[in-house]
Design a protein around this motif. Structure first.
Motif, PDB file in Angstrom:
ATOM      1  N   ALA A 407     -99.290 -39.231  41.761  1.00  0.00           N
ATOM      2  CA  ALA A 407     -98.356 -38.477  40.905  1.00  0.00           C
ATOM      3  C   ALA A 407     -96.953 -38.567  41.485  1.00  0.00           C
ATOM      4  CB  ALA A 407     -98.786 -37.020  40.797  1.00  0.00           C
ATOM      5  N   ILE A 408     -95.966 -38.373  40.630  1.00  0.00           N
ATOM      6  CA  ILE A 408     -94.590 -38.213  41.090  1.00  0.00           C
ATOM      7  C   ILE A 408     -94.377 -36.724  41.345  1.00  0.00           C
ATOM      8  CG2 ILE A 408     -92.160 -38.378  40.427  1.00  0.00           C
ATOM      9  CD1 ILE A 408     -92.850 -40.894  38.874  1.00  0.00           C
ATOM     10  N   LEU A 409     -94.047 -36.391  42.592  1.00  0.00           N
ATOM     11  CA  LEU A 409     -93.967 -34.994  43.017  1.00  0.00           C
ATOM     12  C   LEU A 409     -92.615 -34.705  43.651  1.00  0.00           C
ATOM     13  CD1 LEU A 409     -97.477 -34.716  44.714  1.00  0.00           C
ATOM     14  CD2 LEU A 409     -96.838 -33.856  42.460  1.00  0.00           C
ATOM     15  N   PRO A 410     -92.207 -33.429  43.655  1.00  0.00           N
ATOM     16  CA  PRO A 410     -90.953 -33.059  44.322  1.00  0.00           C
ATOM     17  C   PRO A 410     -91.061 -33.299  45.827  1.00  0.00           C
ATOM     18  CG  PRO A 410     -91.722 -31.302  42.863  1.00  0.00           C
ATOM     19  CD  PRO A 410     -92.835 -32.277  42.981  1.00  0.00           C
ATOM     20  N   GLN A 411     -89.978 -33.741  46.423  1.00  0.00           N
ATOM     21  CA  GLN A 411     -89.954 -33.914  47.868  1.00  0.00           C
ATOM     22  C   GLN A 411     -89.907 -32.554  48.549  1.00  0.00           C
ATOM     23  OE1 GLN A 411     -86.886 -36.627  49.148  1.00  0.00           O
ATOM     24  NE2 GLN A 411     -87.492 -38.228  47.696  1.00  0.00           N
ATOM     25  N   GLY A 412     -90.322 -32.551  49.810  1.00  0.00           N
ATOM     26  CA  GLY A 412     -90.347 -31.307  50.570  1.00  0.00           C
ATOM     27  C   GLY A 412     -91.761 -30.870  50.893  1.00  0.00           C
ATOM     28  N   ARG A 413     -91.899 -29.672  51.406  1.00  0.00           N
ATOM     29  CA  ARG A 413     -93.204 -29.157  51.781  1.00  0.00           C
ATOM     30  C   ARG A 413     -93.978 -28.710  50.548  1.00  0.00           C
ATOM     31  NH1 ARG A 413     -94.484 -27.923  56.700  1.00  0.00           N
ATOM     32  NH2 ARG A 413     -92.290 -27.706  57.285  1.00  0.00           N
ATOM     33  N   GLN A 414     -95.196 -29.241  50.415  1.00  0.00           N
ATOM     34  CA  GLN A 414     -96.060 -28.888  49.293  1.00  0.00           C
ATOM     35  C   GLN A 414     -97.439 -28.508  49.830  1.00  0.00           C
ATOM     36  OE1 GLN A 414     -94.847 -28.628  46.348  1.00  0.00           O
ATOM     37  NE2 GLN A 414     -92.957 -29.830  46.483  1.00  0.00           N
ATOM     38  N   THR A 415     -98.137 -27.677  49.096  1.00  0.00           N
ATOM     39  CA  THR A 415     -99.501 -27.308  49.466  1.00  0.00           C
ATOM     40  C   THR A 415    -100.479 -28.138  48.648  1.00  0.00           C
ATOM     41  OG1 THR A 415     -98.872 -25.031  50.022  1.00  0.00           O
ATOM     42  CG2 THR A 415    -101.199 -25.444  49.565  1.00  0.00           C
ATOM     43  N   VAL A 416    -101.403 -28.806  49.342  1.00  0.00           N
ATOM     44  CA  VAL A 416    -102.453 -29.554  48.672  1.00  0.00           C
ATOM     45  C   VAL A 416    -103.754 -28.776  48.831  1.00  0.00           C
ATOM     46  CG1 VAL A 416    -102.874 -30.974  50.740  1.00  0.00           C
ATOM     47  CG2 VAL A 416    -103.686 -31.752  48.515  1.00  0.00           C
ATOM     48  N   GLU A 417    -104.505 -28.660  47.753  1.00  0.00           N
ATOM     49  CA  GLU A 417    -105.737 -27.870  47.752  1.00  0.00           C
ATOM     50  C   GLU A 417    -106.838 -28.659  47.052  1.00  0.00           C
ATOM     51  OE1 GLU A 417    -107.147 -23.995  45.268  1.00  0.00           O
ATOM     52  OE2 GLU A 417    -105.380 -23.700  46.533  1.00  0.00           O
ATOM     53  N   GLY A 423    -116.404 -25.426  50.616  1.00  0.00           N
ATOM     54  CA  GLY A 423    -115.444 -24.410  50.209  1.00  0.00           C
ATOM     55  C   GLY A 423    -114.115 -25.034  49.854  1.00  0.00           C
ATOM     56  N   THR A 424    -113.095 -24.209  49.709  1.00  0.00           N
ATOM     57  CA  THR A 424    -111.761 -24.677  49.341  1.00  0.00           C
ATOM     58  C   THR A 424    -110.946 -24.965  50.587  1.00  0.00           C
ATOM     59  OG1 THR A 424    -111.799 -23.346  47.326  1.00  0.00           O
ATOM     60  CG2 THR A 424    -109.651 -24.121  48.086  1.00  0.00           C
ATOM     61  N   PHE A 425    -110.340 -26.144  50.621  1.00  0.00           N
ATOM     62  CA  PHE A 425    -109.454 -26.519  51.721  1.00  0.00           C
ATOM     63  C   PHE A 425    -108.031 -26.582  51.189  1.00  0.00           C
ATOM     64  CE2 PHE A 425    -106.932 -29.577  54.029  1.00  0.00           C
ATOM     65  CZ  PHE A 425    -107.175 -29.253  55.361  1.00  0.00           C
ATOM     66  N   ARG A 426    -107.104 -26.053  51.979  1.00  0.00           N
ATOM     67  CA  ARG A 426    -105.698 -26.170  51.608  1.00  0.00           C
ATOM     68  C   ARG A 426    -104.870 -26.348  52.868  1.00  0.00           C
ATOM     69  NH1 ARG A 426    -107.309 -21.294  50.111  1.00  0.00           N
ATOM     70  NH2 ARG A 426    -107.169 -21.821  47.901  1.00  0.00           N
ATOM     71  N   ALA A 427    -103.831 -27.138  52.749  1.00  0.00           N
ATOM     72  CA  ALA A 427    -102.926 -27.383  53.866  1.00  0.00           C
ATOM     73  C   ALA A 427    -101.580 -27.796  53.319  1.00  0.00           C
ATOM     74  CB  ALA A 427    -103.482 -28.470  54.778  1.00  0.00           C
ATOM     75  N   ASP A 428    -100.530 -27.560  54.100  1.00  0.00           N
ATOM     76  CA  ASP A 428     -99.197 -28.008  53.726  1.00  0.00           C
ATOM     77  C   ASP A 428     -99.008 -29.459  54.124  1.00  0.00           C
ATOM     78  OD1 ASP A 428     -98.624 -25.555  52.755  1.00  0.00           O
ATOM     79  OD2 ASP A 428     -97.131 -25.017  54.255  1.00  0.00           O
ATOM     80  N   VAL A 429     -98.393 -30.222  53.242  1.00  0.00           N
ATOM     81  CA  VAL A 429     -98.011 -31.596  53.536  1.00  0.00           C
ATOM     82  C   VAL A 429     -96.537 -31.747  53.202  1.00  0.00           C
ATOM     83  CG1 VAL A 429    -100.324 -32.505  53.105  1.00  0.00           C
ATOM     84  CG2 VAL A 429     -98.668 -32.410  51.232  1.00  0.00           C
ATOM     85  N   VAL A 430     -95.890 -32.694  53.836  1.00  0.00           N
ATOM     86  CA  VAL A 430     -94.475 -32.934  53.589  1.00  0.00           C
ATOM     87  C   VAL A 430     -94.307 -34.230  52.810  1.00  0.00           C
ATOM     88  CG1 VAL A 430     -92.240 -33.430  54.641  1.00  0.00           C
ATOM     89  CG2 VAL A 430     -93.704 -31.643  55.604  1.00  0.00           C
ATOM     90  N   ILE A 431     -93.719 -34.134  51.645  1.00  0.00           N
ATOM     91  CA  ILE A 431     -93.449 -35.285  50.789  1.00  0.00           C
ATOM     92  C   ILE A 431     -92.009 -35.714  51.034  1.00  0.00           C
ATOM     93  CG2 ILE A 431     -93.413 -36.151  48.432  1.00  0.00           C
ATOM     94  CD1 ILE A 431     -96.170 -35.184  49.368  1.00  0.00           C
ATOM     95  N   GLY A 432     -91.815 -36.983  51.378  1.00  0.00           N
ATOM     96  CA  GLY A 432     -90.461 -37.435  51.665  1.00  0.00           C
ATOM     97  C   GLY A 432     -90.254 -38.881  51.312  1.00  0.00           C
ATOM     98  N   GLY A 433     -89.016 -39.252  50.943  1.00  0.00           N
ATOM     99  CA  GLY A 433     -88.728 -40.630  50.610  1.00  0.00           C
ATOM    100  C   GLY A 433     -89.139 -40.951  49.189  1.00  0.00           C
TER     101      GLY A 433
END
Length: 506
Positions: A407-417, A423-433
């Motif tokens: 997908a085309i996503l906004p840059q910056g810190r995003q939460t992926v779940e 169970g449910t896993f979630r973590a922050d990832v950084v989208i850049g460039g």
């Protein structure tokens, strides 16, 4: 013929008298069980230590073989050491290139005489299964991309195409040579001989869908993605087209091919590819099957060993990823389990020929030994049974499946779940460039996400007993267009969710 029979008798006798009868060959699958278990619990460093112990110099293990480099490269990748992973896999690639040189210049050397392997197929030099050779190239490609080495990634993509073509040409020559040898020895490679072998496992819809057992759609899709996001849509289109031929009816591939060159991320957006790897590659087992062996006075029913694919540590593939308020569908492009079965199906005629000829030689050797000395005959008989085992060597830490979401996503810190099966896993990832690759590995007990990759308990991000789970640290992915912009992700508390339980398939 008598010289060949005598050589077989001597070889079998030496195996026993040398004291190796209890373990004439290394048991690769048994060795890797502990390593896989450690990876499933997130203990990658301990897994590396276990691998080193298994490959310590010894009587039966003098040199590091290609499997050592396969497995260690995978473990280093999971342990956040992408440079070490790349360098280790390059050592494995050097061994594969030796095989390629022989396949180009002297294919007969690799094929050999159908009766030359008097113990079992494990006496043959192991150069990797065909799907492992190609998979090595695609994993090196991903390592190069994550390290920002785009020129090296391009070279590896080119090698992938060339490697696939060479394998195709070599296997055609090998089959023709084995058939010629079989005709000379009056040996039939008909699979109907395997009446007690589960041939139906090699003829499932997933296996029939594959063109062969070595090309993987993910490698071609990755090439298409890379060329598209780096502004070369004319090179991207063949990659997507090849991926669609290898994995038909995948919407993500169809959409990428349809819209190639039309994706235009904005100034603060990134074209993001999530690479979701699940489970572990299947193991290869040895199974005994009674086969009628031709003799001078008729046929003798003889138990012979044949390889069998065993699905273990099956992976859970989430149906979707939730990122930036969007639900992204996940589609599987490569299934290593199915590839292994297709490869075995294609190679079974050659395996039958070698096995039946080997059994005939062993049987004749035993007769000659019995005539010469009853004790020698007994020794040969015992050694013949002990050495009758199929080749169980394979790259065990490979993922079972490789899936993608994009997908085309906004840059910056995003939460992926996403769901893990526990169970449910979630973590922050950084989208850049302008583009970003986010690798995710689900092993059944741990989740490894991105570079520098951190292994976390798959259940830690899910609520247990109705209480919110403790936060688990995860690292951001590499923004491959700007690898210098790496920062640590801040762990977040997970909201209440269903109790975490392992799925039965993991």
């Amino acid at each position: 013929m008598k010289e060949r029979v005598l050589a077989v008798a001597v070889t079998l006798s030496v195996v026993v008298l040398a004291g190796c009868a209890g373990n004439p060959m290394r048991q690769y699958d048994a060795e890797l069980k502990e390593t896989v278990t450690l990876v499933k619990t997130g203990a990658v460093r301990q897994a590396v230590d276990q691998l080193e112990r298994n490959n310590a110099p010894g009587l039966l293990n003098k040199d590091k073989d290609i499997l050592y480099y396969f497995e260690k490269g995978e473990l280093l990748k999971l342990g956040r050491d992408y440079t070490g992973s790349r360098d280790t896999w390059l050592q494995a690639d050097a061994i594969v290139q030796q095989w390629e040189d022989d396949a180009h210049t002297n294919p007969g050397k690799l094929i050999g005489d159908i009766g030359s392997y008097v113990l079992n197929d494990k006496t043959r030099r192991y150069d990797g299964q065909d799907y492992e050779k190609v998979m090595l190239s695609s994993r090196l490609t991903l390592d190069h991309l994550l390290l920002g080495n785009f020129d090296l990634a391009r070279i590896e993509m080119k090698k992938t195409y060339e490697r696939e073509k060479l394998i195709e040409e070599f296997r055609e020559k090998e089959y023709d040579k084995l058939k010629e040898d079989g005709d000379k020895r009056h040996v039939n490679a008909d699979t109907s001989l395997l009446k007690n072998y589960p041939l139906d496992q090699l003829d499932t819809p997933d296996v029939r869908e594959l063109k062969n057992g070595y090309q993987n759609a993910f490698a071609h899709y990755l090439a298409g993605y890379f060329f598209e996001v780096t502004g070369e849509p004319s090179l991207a289109e063949p990659g997507y087209r090849n991926a669609l031929q290898l994995a038909p009816n995948r919407k993500i591939v169809e959409n990428s091919l349809k819209n190639v060159g039309r994706r235009k991320p904005g100034p603060r957006e990134s074209d993001v590819l999530f690479v979701v790897e699940s489970g572990f590659a299947p193991s290869w087992k040895s199974v005994m099957v009674p086969i009628p062996i031709p003799r001078d006075r008729g046929f003798v029913i003889t138990p012979l060993s044949f390889p069998l694919i065993k699905s273990e540590n099956r992976g859970f593939v989430p149906a979707s990823l939730t990122v930036a308020g969007r639900q992204l569908p996940v589609e599987t492009l490569t299934n290593v389990d199915s590839m292994a079965r297709r490869l075995l199906k294609d190679q079974m005629p050659g395996i039958i020929l070698r096995t039946v000829v080997r059994a005939a030689l062993k049987s004749a050797a035993q007769e000659q030994a019995n005539k010469a000395n009853p004790i020698a005959g007994l020794v040969v008989s015992v050694a013949s049974v002990l050495t009758e085992q199929a080749d169980d060597r394979s790259w065990r830490t490979l993922p079972e499946t490789i899936s993608v979401a994009r997908a085309i996503l906004p840059q910056g810190r995003q939460t992926v779940e996403f769901q893990t099966g526990a169970g449910t896993f979630r973590a922050d990832v950084v989208i850049g460039g302008p583009f970003t690759i986010v690798p995710i590995r689900l092993t059944g007990g741990a989740v490894y996400i991105s570079q520098p990759a951190a292994a976390v308990d798959a259940g830690q991000s899910a609520a247990a007993n109705g209480d919110a789970a403790a936060a688990t640290e995860a690292s951001e992915p590499v923004a491959v267009a700007a690898p210098e912009k790496k920062t640590r992700a801040t762990p977040k508390k997970a909201p209440k969710a269903a109790p975490a339980t392992k799925s039965s398939g993991e």
